[in-house]
Write an enzyme that holds these catalytic residues in place. Structure first.
Site, PDB file in Angstrom:
ATOM      1  N   ALA A   1      59.324-101.501 -27.327  1.00 27.10           N
ATOM      2  CA  ALA A   1      60.798-101.482 -27.395  1.00 27.10           C
ATOM      3  C   ALA A   1      61.409-102.872 -27.176  1.00 27.10           C
ATOM      4  O   ALA A   1      62.346-103.252 -27.859  1.00 27.10           O
ATOM      5  CB  ALA A   1      61.341-100.494 -26.363  1.00 27.10           C
TER       6      ALA A   1
ATOM      7  N   HIS B   1      68.104 -85.657 -14.059  1.00 25.97           N
ATOM      8  CA  HIS B   1      69.158 -86.649 -13.809  1.00 25.97           C
ATOM      9  C   HIS B   1      70.250 -86.663 -14.882  1.00 25.97           C
ATOM     10  O   HIS B   1      71.378 -87.018 -14.610  1.00 25.97           O
ATOM     11  CB  HIS B   1      68.565 -88.055 -13.627  1.00 25.97           C
ATOM     12  CG  HIS B   1      67.924 -88.618 -14.856  1.00 25.97           C
ATOM     13  ND1 HIS B   1      66.782 -88.089 -15.393  1.00 25.97           N
ATOM     14  CD2 HIS B   1      68.284 -89.644 -15.670  1.00 25.97           C
ATOM     15  CE1 HIS B   1      66.463 -88.781 -16.480  1.00 25.97           C
ATOM     16  NE2 HIS B   1      67.354 -89.726 -16.665  1.00 25.97           N
TER      17      HIS B   1
ATOM     18  N   ASP C   1      53.828 -99.982 -26.404  1.00 23.83           N
ATOM     19  CA  ASP C   1      55.184 -99.432 -26.446  1.00 23.83           C
ATOM     20  C   ASP C   1      56.061-100.673 -26.474  1.00 23.83           C
ATOM     21  O   ASP C   1      56.256-101.348 -25.476  1.00 23.83           O
ATOM     22  CB  ASP C   1      55.452 -98.572 -25.206  1.00 23.83           C
ATOM     23  CG  ASP C   1      56.911 -98.111 -25.138  1.00 23.83           C
ATOM     24  OD1 ASP C   1      57.740 -98.607 -25.926  1.00 23.83           O
ATOM     25  OD2 ASP C   1      57.222 -97.270 -24.272  1.00 23.83           O
TER      26      ASP C   1
ATOM     27  N   TYR D   1      65.217 -90.807 -51.545  1.00 21.76           N
ATOM     28  CA  TYR D   1      64.412 -89.985 -50.632  1.00 21.76           C
ATOM     29  C   TYR D   1      63.023 -90.590 -50.444  1.00 21.76           C
ATOM     30  O   TYR D   1      62.486 -90.610 -49.339  1.00 21.76           O
ATOM     31  CB  TYR D   1      64.295 -88.565 -51.192  1.00 21.76           C
ATOM     32  CG  TYR D   1      63.733 -87.578 -50.191  1.00 21.76           C
ATOM     33  CD1 TYR D   1      64.583 -86.814 -49.390  1.00 21.76           C
ATOM     34  CD2 TYR D   1      62.352 -87.415 -50.042  1.00 21.76           C
ATOM     35  CE1 TYR D   1      64.064 -85.921 -48.467  1.00 21.76           C
ATOM     36  CE2 TYR D   1      61.837 -86.531 -49.116  1.00 21.76           C
ATOM     37  CZ  TYR D   1      62.696 -85.778 -48.332  1.00 21.76           C
ATOM     38  OH  TYR D   1      62.190 -84.902 -47.414  1.00 21.76           O
TER      39      TYR D   1
ATOM     40  N   LYS E   1      66.443-101.121 -29.212  1.00 22.60           N
ATOM     41  CA  LYS E   1      66.416-102.279 -28.303  1.00 22.60           C
ATOM     42  C   LYS E   1      66.211-103.538 -29.151  1.00 22.60           C
ATOM     43  O   LYS E   1      67.173-104.025 -29.719  1.00 22.60           O
ATOM     44  CB  LYS E   1      65.299-102.115 -27.253  1.00 22.60           C
ATOM     45  CG  LYS E   1      65.635-101.102 -26.159  1.00 22.60           C
ATOM     46  CD  LYS E   1      65.288 -99.704 -26.540  1.00 22.60           C
ATOM     47  CE  LYS E   1      65.379 -98.728 -25.414  1.00 22.60           C
ATOM     48  NZ  LYS E   1      65.118 -97.358 -25.875  1.00 22.60           N
TER      49      LYS E   1
ATOM     50  N   PHE F   1      57.242 -95.402 -19.633  1.00 18.46           N
ATOM     51  CA  PHE F   1      58.650 -94.990 -19.663  1.00 18.46           C
ATOM     52  C   PHE F   1      58.725 -93.456 -19.583  1.00 18.46           C
ATOM     53  O   PHE F   1      57.793 -92.764 -19.965  1.00 18.46           O
ATOM     54  CB  PHE F   1      59.311 -95.506 -20.950  1.00 18.46           C
ATOM     55  CG  PHE F   1      60.763 -95.156 -21.018  1.00 18.46           C
ATOM     56  CD1 PHE F   1      61.656 -95.704 -20.114  1.00 18.46           C
ATOM     57  CD2 PHE F   1      61.250 -94.246 -21.957  1.00 18.46           C
ATOM     58  CE1 PHE F   1      63.001 -95.358 -20.151  1.00 18.46           C
ATOM     59  CE2 PHE F   1      62.596 -93.904 -21.998  1.00 18.46           C
ATOM     60  CZ  PHE F   1      63.470 -94.454 -21.096  1.00 18.46           C
ATOM     61  N   ASP F   2      59.861 -92.909 -19.084  1.00 14.02           N
ATOM     62  CA  ASP F   2      59.940 -91.441 -18.848  1.00 14.02           C
ATOM     63  C   ASP F   2      59.667 -90.589 -20.087  1.00 14.02           C
ATOM     64  O   ASP F   2      59.002 -89.578 -19.987  1.00 14.02           O
ATOM     65  CB  ASP F   2      61.283 -90.943 -18.289  1.00 14.02           C
ATOM     66  CG  ASP F   2      62.274 -92.001 -17.962  1.00 14.02           C
ATOM     67  OD1 ASP F   2      61.854 -93.058 -17.491  1.00 14.02           O
ATOM     68  OD2 ASP F   2      63.462 -91.740 -18.172  1.00 14.02           O
TER      69      ASP F   2
HETATM   70  N1  F0G Z   1      59.924 -96.878 -24.388  1.00  6.94           N
HETATM   71  C1  F0G Z   1      60.677 -97.634 -23.577  1.00  6.94           C
HETATM   72  C2  F0G Z   1      60.043 -98.751 -22.812  1.00  6.94           C
HETATM   73  C3  F0G Z   1      62.045 -97.355 -23.435  1.00  6.94           C
HETATM   74  O1  F0G Z   1      62.778 -98.102 -22.607  1.00  6.94           O
HETATM   75  C4  F0G Z   1      62.615 -96.300 -24.180  1.00  6.94           C
HETATM   76  C5  F0G Z   1      64.034 -95.971 -24.060  1.00  6.94           C
HETATM   77  C6  F0G Z   1      61.783 -95.556 -25.042  1.00  6.94           C
HETATM   78  C7  F0G Z   1      60.438 -95.880 -25.115  1.00  6.94           C
HETATM   79  C8  F0G Z   1      62.312 -94.408 -25.838  1.00  6.94           C
HETATM   80  O2  F0G Z   1      63.048 -94.856 -26.917  1.00  6.94           O
HETATM   81  O3  F0G Z   1      65.373 -94.029 -26.492  1.00  6.94           O
HETATM   82  O4  F0G Z   1      64.651 -94.803 -28.771  1.00  6.94           O
HETATM   83  O5  F0G Z   1      63.810 -92.676 -27.845  1.00  6.94           O
HETATM   84  N2  F0G Z   1      64.768 -96.423 -23.156  1.00  6.94           N
HETATM   85  C9  F0G Z   1      66.212 -96.216 -23.021  1.00  6.94           C
HETATM   86  C10 F0G Z   1      66.675 -96.845 -21.725  1.00  6.94           C
HETATM   87  C11 F0G Z   1      66.684 -94.821 -23.205  1.00  6.94           C
HETATM   88  O6  F0G Z   1      67.850 -96.619 -21.346  1.00  6.94           O
HETATM   89  O7  F0G Z   1      65.915 -97.583 -21.097  1.00  6.94           O
HETATM   90  P1  F0G Z   1      64.284 -94.043 -27.527  1.00  6.94           P
END
Ligand code: F0G
Length: 458
Positions: A217, A450, A215, A72, A258, A124-125
């Site tokens: 990823a 979506h 960010d 843990y 990623k 990102f969204d």
């Molecule tokens: N930032 C970026 C640039 C991303 O592309 C994503 C996720 C996230 C943050 C969020 O990360 O999914 O681990 O919570 N992108 C995926 C996509 C979902 O399909 O582009 P997460």
């Protein structure tokens, strides 16, 4: 004769995927309310919905998984991950989280307040969601070239310094907790940010006393593009470049799904002890104790290995050249795609592909559905459905581009699959004149519609 390129790996385990008939696909799509998120994976032949958590792990990662320490607190696997993250990013403190958006949630709980402004390149969204849910605003300062799919600019993820300075000048410093640089920039088409641009953003931000977060990823793919495209960077290793990029910021959020080469996970890494302490509290509340934060020990062990593999040139060359291979096949067939080809995905311009479909009948969704019907390939709409409605007027928000994203999972498909995809899309392109109608919405949720929207043929 020059030897052709070949992947620097061989395949040890395979997973069967099944073809279907056009008739089956049409009925499955109808039952899915014409929303590809509602399909079962067994109804999909090649899945390009996302490159997130859908890739293959290496034998070394699977080996590490077996040695994961599930304690843990203070597990060996956390230590291994911490050492790797320090080595790659230069950041001293690490907080694991269950995925990237959880890292955003924890970090923004500390840094983002009501009324704040967060400038950056197309957020990102989920990132935007975590900003807006705190009644703060994400300001997109991406260069204008990014929104012209034919502009061959090599770093379409770059931030426009004038737009950024305008934000810095028009708001007090206390309202701008940080500038966020997304590497690569997913929302502008998997496009990289140059080292030169990161440095210039850092210099400008220093003058206004604003720190930079990444960010990250797809930070390794971004470093690959810097090595391949930026003058003076060609002889450096990916790890050297990535570390220099991170040195201009104070911290990062990561979606390990990623460039961590794992199926689930995320983390925050940073240098400020006070922010680390405050974020630790939110990690404990939302994610778990600070040495696992929502991850199993074995997953942290596999991630430590994955981060090392993802920052090796040979891996990145095979990864990115496969995406480019698909993009070039589509270009040969005259399909309108975002150029240059992105790091993790090819983006098709559906306004050019299907000019007959009105914007309020969702041309990108229409194209994605046609590609599925043609060949069982699942892609994703990056267009009006994704952009949601204006929160006040409830009118559709029409983004500059209506794209279909073909995201390529890492180490998963072969170039035969890429050829299959290219020909399927060519076939749709050849019958594009027959596609005269799009879709209408039957049901939608208030936000992030979506994922669950239900459609009917217009
Ligand atoms: N930032 C970026 C640039 C991303 O592309 C994503 C996720 C996230 C943050 C969020 O990360 O999914 O681990 O919570 N992108 C995926 C996509 C979902 O399909 O582009 P997460």
């Amino acid at each position: 004769m020059k030897l052709p390129y070949a992947e620097p790996f061989r395949i040890k385990m395979v997973e069967e995927i099944r073809q279907s008939t056009q008739e089956e696909r049409e009925s499955w799509l109808k039952n899915a309310h014409y929303n590809l998120f509602n399909l079962k994976s067994s109804q999909v032949f090649i899945d390009l919905l996302t490159d997130s958590g859908t890739g293959a792990m290496s034998d070394q990662q699977w080996g590490a998984l077996m040695t994961g320490d599930e304690s843990y607190a203070g597990s060996r696997s956390f230590e291994a991950l911490h050492e790797t993250v320090k080595k790659i990013s230069g950041y001293q403190y690490l907080l694991p989280t269950h995925q990237g958006r959880a890292a955003e949630n924890v970090l923004f709980s500390v840094l983002v307040k009501d009324g704040d402004i967060i400038p950056g390149n197309s957020h990102f969204d989920t990132t935007k969601g975590h900003i807006e849910i705190r009644k703060a605003h994400a300001v997109d300062c991406t260069i204008d070239e990014a929104f012209d799919v034919d502009n061959p600019h090599l770093f379409k993820g770059n931030i426009n310094l004038e737009k950024l300075e305008e934000v810095y000048k028009s708001h007090p410093k206390e309202k701008i907790p940080f500038c966020l640089i997304t590497i690569t920039c997913n929302s502008s088409g998997g496009q990289p940010v140059s080292l030169e641009n990161v440095k210039a953003v850092k210099e400008l931000s220093d003058r206004y006393g604003i720190p930079i977060y990444f960010d990250s990823a797809r930070f390794a793919e971004n470093a690959y593009f810097i090595k391949m495209r930026e003058k003076g960077q060609e002889n450096r290793t990916i790890k050297e470049i990535a570390k220099e990029v991170f040195s201009y910021g104070v911290g990062m959020t990561m979606s390990s799904k990623k460039d961590g080469l794992v199926n689930i996970g995320g983390f925050i890494a940073l240098n400020d002890e006070n922010i680390f302490r405050a974020a630790s509290n939110f990690t404990i509340i939302y994610e778990g104790f600070i040495t696992y934060g929502g991850m199993a020990g074995r997953d942290m062990a596999a991630l430590a290995v994955g981060l090392n593999e993802a920052t090796e040139f040979a891996y990145l060359e095979s990864r990115i050249s496969q995406v480019e291979y698909l993009g070039n096949r589509l270009i040969e067939f005259g399909i309108p795609v975002q150029k240059p080809i992105g790091g993790h995905a090819v983006f098709i311009d559906s306004l050019k592909f299907l000019p007959n479909i009105p914007r309020d009948q969702y041309p990108a969704q229409t194209l994605a559905n046609e590609i599925y019907k043609e060949a069982g390939i699942r892609t994703v709409e990056i267009g009006t459905l994704l952009a949601d409605r204006d929160p006040e007027t409830r009118e559709n928000r029409y983004p500059k581009l209506e794209l279909v994203r073909l995201a390529i999972p890492r180490r998963t498909y072969t170039n035969n699959h890429m050829d299959y995809i290219a020909v399927a899309i060519k076939n749709v392109y050849e019958r594009k004149e027959e596609i005269q109608k799009g879709y209408n919405i039957v049901w939608e949720s208030e936000i992030l519609r979506h994922f669950t929207v239900q459609l009917k043929e217009a």
